[in-house]
Write a protein that holds these residues in place. Structure first.
Motif, PDB file in Angstrom:
ATOM      1  N   GLY A  62     -14.666  34.638  24.578  1.00 25.53           N
ATOM      2  CA  GLY A  62     -15.165  35.373  23.425  1.00 25.53           C
ATOM      3  C   GLY A  62     -14.281  36.493  22.933  1.00 25.53           C
ATOM      4  N   ILE A  63     -13.244  36.895  23.708  1.00 23.20           N
ATOM      5  CA  ILE A  63     -12.396  38.022  23.307  1.00 23.20           C
ATOM      6  C   ILE A  63     -10.959  37.542  23.117  1.00 23.20           C
ATOM      7  N   VAL A  64     -10.365  37.928  22.000  1.00 24.78           N
ATOM      8  CA  VAL A  64      -8.963  37.626  21.705  1.00 24.78           C
ATOM      9  C   VAL A  64      -8.210  38.936  21.568  1.00 24.78           C
ATOM     10  N   PHE A  65      -7.121  39.066  22.296  1.00 26.50           N
ATOM     11  CA  PHE A  65      -6.265  40.253  22.192  1.00 26.50           C
ATOM     12  C   PHE A  65      -5.034  39.904  21.379  1.00 26.50           C
ATOM     13  N   LEU A  66      -4.750  40.704  20.363  1.00 24.83           N
ATOM     14  CA  LEU A  66      -3.612  40.498  19.475  1.00 24.83           C
ATOM     15  C   LEU A  66      -2.578  41.591  19.729  1.00 24.83           C
ATOM     16  N   GLY A  67      -1.389  41.202  20.138  1.00 23.92           N
ATOM     17  CA  GLY A  67      -0.317  42.161  20.386  1.00 23.92           C
ATOM     18  C   GLY A  67       0.860  41.894  19.478  1.00 23.92           C
ATOM     19  N   GLY A  68       0.776  42.386  18.250  1.00 23.28           N
ATOM     20  CA  GLY A  68       1.826  42.098  17.278  1.00 23.28           C
ATOM     21  C   GLY A  68       1.640  40.767  16.585  1.00 23.28           C
ATOM     22  N   TYR A  69       0.454  40.203  16.640  1.00 19.70           N
ATOM     23  CA  TYR A  69       0.180  38.906  16.008  1.00 19.70           C
ATOM     24  C   TYR A  69       0.397  39.015  14.502  1.00 19.70           C
ATOM     25  N   PRO A  70       1.179  38.088  13.890  1.00 22.94           N
ATOM     26  CA  PRO A  70       1.614  38.299  12.505  1.00 22.94           C
ATOM     27  C   PRO A  70       0.630  37.900  11.421  1.00 22.94           C
ATOM     28  N   ASP A  71      -0.435  37.158  11.750  1.00 21.79           N
ATOM     29  CA  ASP A  71      -1.328  36.635  10.718  1.00 21.79           C
ATOM     30  C   ASP A  71      -2.614  37.441  10.618  1.00 21.79           C
ATOM     31  N   PHE A  72      -3.202  37.462   9.428  1.00 21.17           N
ATOM     32  CA  PHE A  72      -4.521  38.058   9.263  1.00 21.17           C
ATOM     33  C   PHE A  72      -5.582  37.157   9.902  1.00 21.17           C
ATOM     34  N   ILE A  73      -6.574  37.774  10.498  1.00 17.03           N
ATOM     35  CA  ILE A  73      -7.697  37.033  11.051  1.00 17.03           C
ATOM     36  C   ILE A  73      -8.720  36.807   9.946  1.00 17.03           C
ATOM     37  N   THR A  74      -9.168  35.562   9.796  1.00 13.87           N
ATOM     38  CA  THR A  74     -10.076  35.219   8.706  1.00 13.87           C
ATOM     39  C   THR A  74     -11.512  35.631   9.030  1.00 13.87           C
ATOM     40  N   GLN A  75     -12.325  35.696   8.005  1.00 14.28           N
ATOM     41  CA  GLN A  75     -13.742  36.016   8.196  1.00 14.28           C
ATOM     42  C   GLN A  75     -14.407  34.967   9.083  1.00 14.28           C
ATOM     43  N   LYS A  76     -14.056  33.712   8.923  1.00 16.00           N
ATOM     44  CA  LYS A  76     -14.617  32.654   9.757  1.00 16.00           C
ATOM     45  C   LYS A  76     -14.281  32.874  11.222  1.00 16.00           C
ATOM     46  N   GLN A  77     -13.032  33.283  11.506  1.00 15.30           N
ATOM     47  CA  GLN A  77     -12.650  33.557  12.883  1.00 15.30           C
ATOM     48  C   GLN A  77     -13.421  34.749  13.448  1.00 15.30           C
ATOM     49  N   LEU A  78     -13.636  35.774  12.626  1.00 14.50           N
ATOM     50  CA  LEU A  78     -14.359  36.956  13.080  1.00 14.50           C
ATOM     51  C   LEU A  78     -15.805  36.652  13.421  1.00 14.50           C
ATOM     52  N   GLU A  79     -16.339  35.585  12.858  1.00 13.02           N
ATOM     53  CA  GLU A  79     -17.746  35.235  13.108  1.00 13.02           C
ATOM     54  C   GLU A  79     -17.946  34.569  14.456  1.00 13.02           C
ATOM     55  N   THR A  80     -16.869  34.098  15.080  1.00 13.14           N
ATOM     56  CA  THR A  80     -17.024  33.335  16.323  1.00 13.14           C
ATOM     57  C   THR A  80     -16.489  34.047  17.556  1.00 13.14           C
ATOM     58  N   LYS A  81     -15.566  35.015  17.378  1.00 16.02           N
ATOM     59  CA  LYS A  81     -14.982  35.716  18.515  1.00 16.02           C
ATOM     60  C   LYS A  81     -14.781  37.188  18.165  1.00 16.02           C
ATOM     61  N   THR A  82     -14.602  38.002  19.206  1.00 10.84           N
ATOM     62  CA  THR A  82     -14.250  39.410  19.027  1.00 10.84           C
ATOM     63  C   THR A  82     -12.750  39.557  19.170  1.00 10.84           C
ATOM     64  N   TYR A  83     -12.110  40.160  18.181  1.00  7.67           N
ATOM     65  CA  TYR A  83     -10.661  40.327  18.178  1.00  7.67           C
ATOM     66  C   TYR A  83     -10.319  41.798  18.374  1.00  7.67           C
ATOM     67  N   VAL A  84      -9.396  42.054  19.302  1.00 10.43           N
ATOM     68  CA  VAL A  84      -8.897  43.400  19.568  1.00 10.43           C
ATOM     69  C   VAL A  84      -7.406  43.416  19.277  1.00 10.43           C
ATOM     70  N   ASN A  85      -6.960  44.398  18.533  1.00  9.77           N
ATOM     71  CA  ASN A  85      -5.543  44.514  18.174  1.00  9.77           C
ATOM     72  C   ASN A  85      -4.964  45.812  18.745  1.00  9.77           C
TER      73      ASN A  85
END
Length: 283
Positions: free
Chosen positions: A56-79
């Protein structure tokens, strides 16, 4: 405890090593740079996309793409962002912080929402800026990420960190810069020019002069305070120190330059221009 990690840029493998200390399994999307994938443990797993894991958790460390609204609805993203949010959201935050005379630089771990670098803050870590080179600053940022990423993410997953909304009234924004943004603006106050030369050191290009439509990096310089009305942006004097270029509040003295693009040797600026030369403002 499991987590997905998608990294890029200089955070890279150090961030992965940090979370591996706290998480039993890390899922790594295959698009991660090879140096990150090389850090995979036997218990970690390479996946095609974020949705290929129930984690359920995704960690982004310099990830170059924007996270979409659809992606935000299914997982928690930490940057992790290389600035002390809400200041300097966006790209090249170290440059903008130096240009604005910040006394502290640092990193922010924050939740991802629909807007760039605007999510609630989990943790921040700062260090004093005392004129260090950009390479040194980036090394300090990498060190902070590697030291703290695993602990912050683990504590958040355990419910020990309460996210704090950002103060929108204090938000500032940067933007991606290109070669033309490295051109020296002679009209600037000398203090801003000094910051510009501090902010543009390797791995960034050095500050640029445009001479007859070609870009040159300035390899050494002096900034002299001597305010008077004169021909700003023109070579007004040449001596053993180099070419004296009039600025709004004095002079920029440049000795050695080199063409951009790699492979070019340094040359004396006085071999390229004479007194009276007006440096190109547009290309």
């Amino acid at each position: 405890m499991e987590i997905i990690y998608a990294g890029d840029s200089h955070y890279g493998a150090g961030a992965l090593r940090s979370i591996q200390k706290y998480f039993d399994k890390v899922y790594l999307p295959v698009r991660n740079p090879q140096d990150i994938l090389n850090e995979k443990r036997p218990e970690d797993q390479i996946i095609e996309d974020f949705d290929d894991s129930d984690c359920g958790i995704v960690f982004l460390g310099g990830y170059p793409d924007f996270i979409t609204q659809k992606q935000l609805e299914t997982k928690t993203y930490v940057n992790v962002h290389g600035a002390l949010l809400p200041k300097y959201r966006g790209m090249h935050s170290v440059f903008w912080a130096i240009m604005n005379g910040e006394k502290q630089l640092g990193i922010t771990f924050h939740l991802v929402n629909a807007y760039m670098d605007a999510g609630d803050i989990l943790a921040q870590y700062a260090f004093d800026y005392e004129g260090q080179s950009v390479a040194s600053i980036l090394a300090s940022v990498d060190e902070l990420v590697e030291r703290h990423a695993g602990e912050v993410l683990y504590d958040y997953a355990q419910g020990r960190i309460q996210p704090v909304p950002q103060d929108e009234s204090a938000a500032t924004y940067g933007a991606r810069r290109n070669l033309a943004d490295c051109r020296i603006e002679f009209e600037w106050p000398n203090e801003r020019l000094r910051r510009f030369f501090l902010a543009l050191t390797p791995p960034y290009p050095y500050p640029m002069l445009c001479i007859r439509g070609e870009w040159y990096e300035t390899l050494d310089y002096q900034i002299v305070d001597r305010a008077y009305f004169g021909p700003v942006g023109r070579a007004v004097y040449v001596d053993h120190q180099g070419v004296w270029i009039k600025t709004g509040e004095g002079f920029l003295i440049v000795s050695k330059v080199r063409k951009t693009g790699g492979g070019y040797e340094e040359v004396e600026l006085k071999e390229l221009v004479r007194i009276g030369y007006r440096f190109d403002k547009r290309v």
